[in-house]
Scaffold this active site. Structure first.
Site, PDB file in Angstrom:
ATOM      1  N   ASP A 255      22.040   8.739  11.223  1.00 42.39           N
ATOM      2  CA  ASP A 255      21.920   8.900   9.767  1.00 42.39           C
ATOM      3  C   ASP A 255      21.307   7.590   9.292  1.00 42.39           C
ATOM      4  OD1 ASP A 255      22.208   9.712   7.164  1.00 42.39           O
ATOM      5  OD2 ASP A 255      24.366   9.364   7.060  1.00 42.39           O
TER       6      ASP A 255
ATOM      7  N   CYS B  90      18.451  10.335   3.574  1.00 40.42           N
ATOM      8  CA  CYS B  90      18.574  10.867   2.206  1.00 40.42           C
ATOM      9  C   CYS B  90      17.292  10.554   1.447  1.00 40.42           C
ATOM     10  CB  CYS B  90      19.828  10.324   1.527  1.00 40.42           C
ATOM     11  SG  CYS B  90      19.982   8.556   1.643  1.00 40.42           S
TER      12      CYS B  90
ATOM     13  N   GLU C 123      28.679   0.792  13.395  1.00 41.99           N
ATOM     14  CA  GLU C 123      28.003   0.254  12.213  1.00 41.99           C
ATOM     15  C   GLU C 123      27.563  -1.168  12.525  1.00 41.99           C
ATOM     16  OE1 GLU C 123      26.829   1.132   9.153  1.00 41.99           O
ATOM     17  OE2 GLU C 123      26.318  -0.991   8.963  1.00 41.99           O
TER      18      GLU C 123
ATOM     19  N   ALA D 209      27.133   4.556  10.955  1.00 41.24           N
ATOM     20  CA  ALA D 209      28.264   5.386  10.536  1.00 41.24           C
ATOM     21  C   ALA D 209      28.940   4.994   9.226  1.00 41.24           C
ATOM     22  CB  ALA D 209      29.299   5.426  11.652  1.00 41.24           C
ATOM     23  N   ALA D 210      28.820   3.726   8.778  1.00 41.53           N
ATOM     24  CA  ALA D 210      29.568   3.314   7.578  1.00 41.53           C
ATOM     25  C   ALA D 210      28.977   3.972   6.334  1.00 41.53           C
ATOM     26  CB  ALA D 210      29.518   1.808   7.427  1.00 41.53           C
ATOM     27  N   PRO D 211      29.834   4.348   5.370  1.00 40.39           N
ATOM     28  CA  PRO D 211      31.277   4.137   5.299  1.00 40.39           C
ATOM     29  C   PRO D 211      32.127   5.189   6.046  1.00 40.39           C
ATOM     30  CG  PRO D 211      30.492   5.098   3.250  1.00 40.39           C
ATOM     31  CD  PRO D 211      29.278   4.875   4.104  1.00 40.39           C
TER      32      PRO D 211
ATOM     33  N   ARG E 139      30.641  -3.742   6.645  1.00 41.33           N
ATOM     34  CA  ARG E 139      30.655  -2.280   6.507  1.00 41.33           C
ATOM     35  C   ARG E 139      31.434  -1.630   7.667  1.00 41.33           C
ATOM     36  NH1 ARG E 139      27.405   0.254   2.980  1.00 41.33           N
ATOM     37  NH2 ARG E 139      26.842   1.958   4.363  1.00 41.33           N
TER      38      ARG E 139
ATOM     39  N   LYS F 266      29.984  10.992   7.782  1.00 37.86           N
ATOM     40  CA  LYS F 266      29.648  11.882   8.904  1.00 37.86           C
ATOM     41  C   LYS F 266      30.700  11.764  10.008  1.00 37.86           C
ATOM     42  CE  LYS F 266      25.431  12.573   7.041  1.00 37.86           C
ATOM     43  NZ  LYS F 266      25.611  11.631   5.949  1.00 37.86           N
TER      44      LYS F 266
HETATM   45  N1  SAM Z   1      26.495   7.924   8.030  1.00 39.82           N
HETATM   46  C1  SAM Z   1      27.066   7.252   6.883  1.00 39.82           C
HETATM   47  C2  SAM Z   1      27.987   8.229   6.160  1.00 39.82           C
HETATM   48  O1  SAM Z   1      27.819   9.449   6.311  1.00 39.82           O
HETATM   49  O2  SAM Z   1      28.905   7.764   5.470  1.00 39.82           O
HETATM   50  C3  SAM Z   1      26.006   6.665   5.984  1.00 39.82           C
HETATM   51  C4  SAM Z   1      25.033   5.781   6.730  1.00 39.82           C
HETATM   52  S1  SAM Z   1      23.858   4.956   5.730  1.00 39.82           S
HETATM   53  C5  SAM Z   1      22.747   6.201   5.309  1.00 39.82           C
HETATM   54  C6  SAM Z   1      22.970   4.015   6.913  1.00 39.82           C
HETATM   55  C7  SAM Z   1      23.747   2.942   7.626  1.00 39.82           C
HETATM   56  O3  SAM Z   1      22.869   2.274   8.546  1.00 39.82           O
HETATM   57  C8  SAM Z   1      24.317   1.862   6.717  1.00 39.82           C
HETATM   58  O4  SAM Z   1      25.696   1.743   6.894  1.00 39.82           O
HETATM   59  C9  SAM Z   1      23.584   0.590   7.155  1.00 39.82           C
HETATM   60  O5  SAM Z   1      24.409  -0.559   7.106  1.00 39.82           O
HETATM   61  C10 SAM Z   1      23.188   0.904   8.579  1.00 39.82           C
HETATM   62  N2  SAM Z   1      22.009   0.120   9.038  1.00 39.82           N
HETATM   63  C11 SAM Z   1      21.234  -0.727   8.330  1.00 39.82           C
HETATM   64  N3  SAM Z   1      20.295  -1.272   9.115  1.00 39.82           N
HETATM   65  C12 SAM Z   1      20.469  -0.766  10.345  1.00 39.82           C
HETATM   66  C13 SAM Z   1      19.806  -0.964  11.600  1.00 39.82           C
HETATM   67  N4  SAM Z   1      18.768  -1.786  11.715  1.00 39.82           N
HETATM   68  N5  SAM Z   1      20.277  -0.291  12.657  1.00 39.82           N
HETATM   69  C14 SAM Z   1      21.320   0.549  12.546  1.00 39.82           C
HETATM   70  N6  SAM Z   1      21.966   0.770  11.389  1.00 39.82           N
HETATM   71  C15 SAM Z   1      21.554   0.129  10.307  1.00 39.82           C
END
Ligand code: SAM
Length: 443
Positions: free
Chosen positions: A163, A216, A119, A96-98, A124, A101
């Site tokens: 996401d 993305c 997150e 979810a970070a930042p 984050r 969504k």
């Molecule tokens: N949904 C967010 C938004 O709309 O602002 C953006 C999310 S970003 C695309 C993906 C997120 O997944 C990041 O915050 C990242 O830290 C986290 N992430 C990284 N590795 C992960 C893992 N193994 N499992 C779950 N989340 C992970």
């Protein structure tokens, strides 16, 4: 990409030399509408003519809008077209970070729904919690867990958003540094990680629950193949979304590519076709049985005394379930006290509900989250409307001389939007803006 896009390749390549668009999504709880060009697939999104300095806009810090690129806001269509939003829902935003969504979901869900915004990276998760507090809803829990921790929540959620962390091909225009991190090995690594994330979190979805998967990036390994895996294993069915029918000769904002392949539907956004960055989204409905976990817990979150509860509830527009965490009083929506208590016993909860006040020797000191909350009963507090200069000084945690001669806690506002609290001491003020949120800016 050259092979896939064929005759569209030159346009795709050329658009990467153009600047990306700046867009924002308003917080309907705080701001009615903007007089700006709208983003077609959402009720809340607007394009800005240029990128301003958001740091220098106090209404940004008040949570009246979120800066988000336009394609990602298509989440609204995926949700509206596949989920009955009139029902009370339990929703998980797993990565979810930042908070793009999650804040969007809070604007879409009815107040009888509960959002768990998770997150995995701790630093984050703090930023996520800050953005959630700015948005002002109490029906949300921010957690800091690994996807596999959600296996304890068998069949708990009606809706899940994944996401996923990805290779970021759709961000090359906005963030050219993303190109340096790209490699075929990284794509393969991301695809494996995404599949693991999906496998870990899948049991937490109810039968007939909805999973929205997005990235993305463009490549099929991280998109169609991951969705296809869930479909081919018989775990879920892919859902088709409606896009407006294209009319010959009419330019449409909805130039989104629909992928129909091996019983899956996917939606791909190309920057040479839509006013936004690269994006992929697909929706699945769970077909497997998932027995719902029973919410039995040994410990209850401690409640505040009746006397204190009466005083605190006067600060809020609706009565809440009030709990005491050390000396912090937190308001939870009455109907979710069981769920939130149970989640707190099973997950690493960063924040839950809305922190309203700190209790010090029977005195209530208002919390920053309360100032930003949509539940705050503003009539209970003196308000001081600030000029732009004073508002920026306040956000830098300076102590502009305001409210001279007055004493006690006051809500400071900019263009009527609450920014935070001050404690007026007659001939000086105490600025209660959180030290770690202090805005750093020149001038
Ligand atoms: N949904 C967010 C938004 O709309 O602002 C953006 C999310 S970003 C695309 C993906 C997120 O997944 C990041 O915050 C990242 O830290 C986290 N992430 C990284 N590795 C992960 C893992 N193994 N499992 C779950 N989340 C992970």
């Amino acid at each position: 990409m050259q092979a896939t896009l064929a005759e569209e390749w030159p346009a795709f390549e050329a658009i990467h030399q153009q600047p990306s668009f700046t867009s924002i999504r308003l917080n309907p709880g705080k701001q009615k509408a903007y007089d700006l060009p709208k983003i077609a697939w959402t009720d809340f999104g607007y394009f800005l003519p240029e990128r301003p300095s958001f740091t220098l806009d106090p209404t940004f810090h008040a949570g009246t809008y979120y800066v988000q690129e336009a394609s990602s806001m298509f989440l609204e269509q995926a949700v509206k077209q596949t989920v009955d939003l009139t029902r009370p829902l339990r929703v998980l935003d797993l990565c979810a970070a930042p908070g793009g969504k999650s804040t969007h979901l809070l604007s879409l869900l009815n107040p009888e729904s509960l959002l768990v915004s998770n997150e995995v990276i701790r630093s984050r998760a703090s930023i996520l919690s800050e953005n959630i507090q700015k948005w002002g809803h109490a029906n949300v829990v921010v957690t800091n867990n690994d996807p596999k921790d959600f296996q304890r929540l068998n069949g708990f959620f009606d809706v899940m958003i994944v996401d996923a962390p990805c290779s970021g091909e759709g961000l090359f225009r906005k963030d050219p540094k993303a190109m340096e991190e790209w490699s075929e090995d990284n794509v393969a690594l991301c695809a494996q990680r995404q599949q693991r994330i999906l496998a870990d979190v899948w049991p937490a979805l109810k039968r007939d629950g909805i999973l929205i998967y997005c990235t993305c990036t463009y490549n099929e390994k991280e998109n169609e193949e991951n969705v296809g895996w869930l479909v081919s294993e018989g775990k879920g069915e892919s859902l088709k979304l409606n896009l407006p029918v294209r009319q010959a000769g009419v330019e449409s904002d909805w130039e989104i590519e629909e992928i129909v392949k091996n019983r899956i539907f996917g939606y791909r956004f190309f920057p040479h076709k839509v006013k936004g960055e690269g994006f992929f989204i697909s929706v699945l409905r769970k077909k497997e049985e998932a027995e719902e976990v029973s919410m039995r817990t040994k410990t209850q979150l401690p409640m505040v005394s009746k006397k204190i509860a009466e005083r605190v509830n006067e600060w809020l527009l609706h009565p809440h379930h009030l709990i005491l965490l050390d000396d912090l009083i937190v308001a939870l929506p009455e109907q979710f006290s069981t769920e939130i208590n149970w989640l707190a016993n099973n997950l690493n909860v960063v924040t839950k509900g809305t922190a309203v006040a700190t209790l010090k020797h029977e005195k209530l000191i208002p919390e920053h989250a309360a100032a930003l909350s949509l539940e705050l009963n503003r009539n209970q507090f003196p308000k001081i409307e600030l000029s732009l200069d004073h508002a920026l000084a306040y956000l830098r945690k300076e102590t502009p001389l305001i409210g001279e001669g007055q004493k006690g806690f006051a809500l400071v506002t900019y263009q009527t939007h609450p920014l935070g609290w001050v404690n007026l001491l007659g001939n000086r003020i105490n600025n209660l803006y959180p030290a770690n949120w202090r805005v750093r800016m020149g001038g």
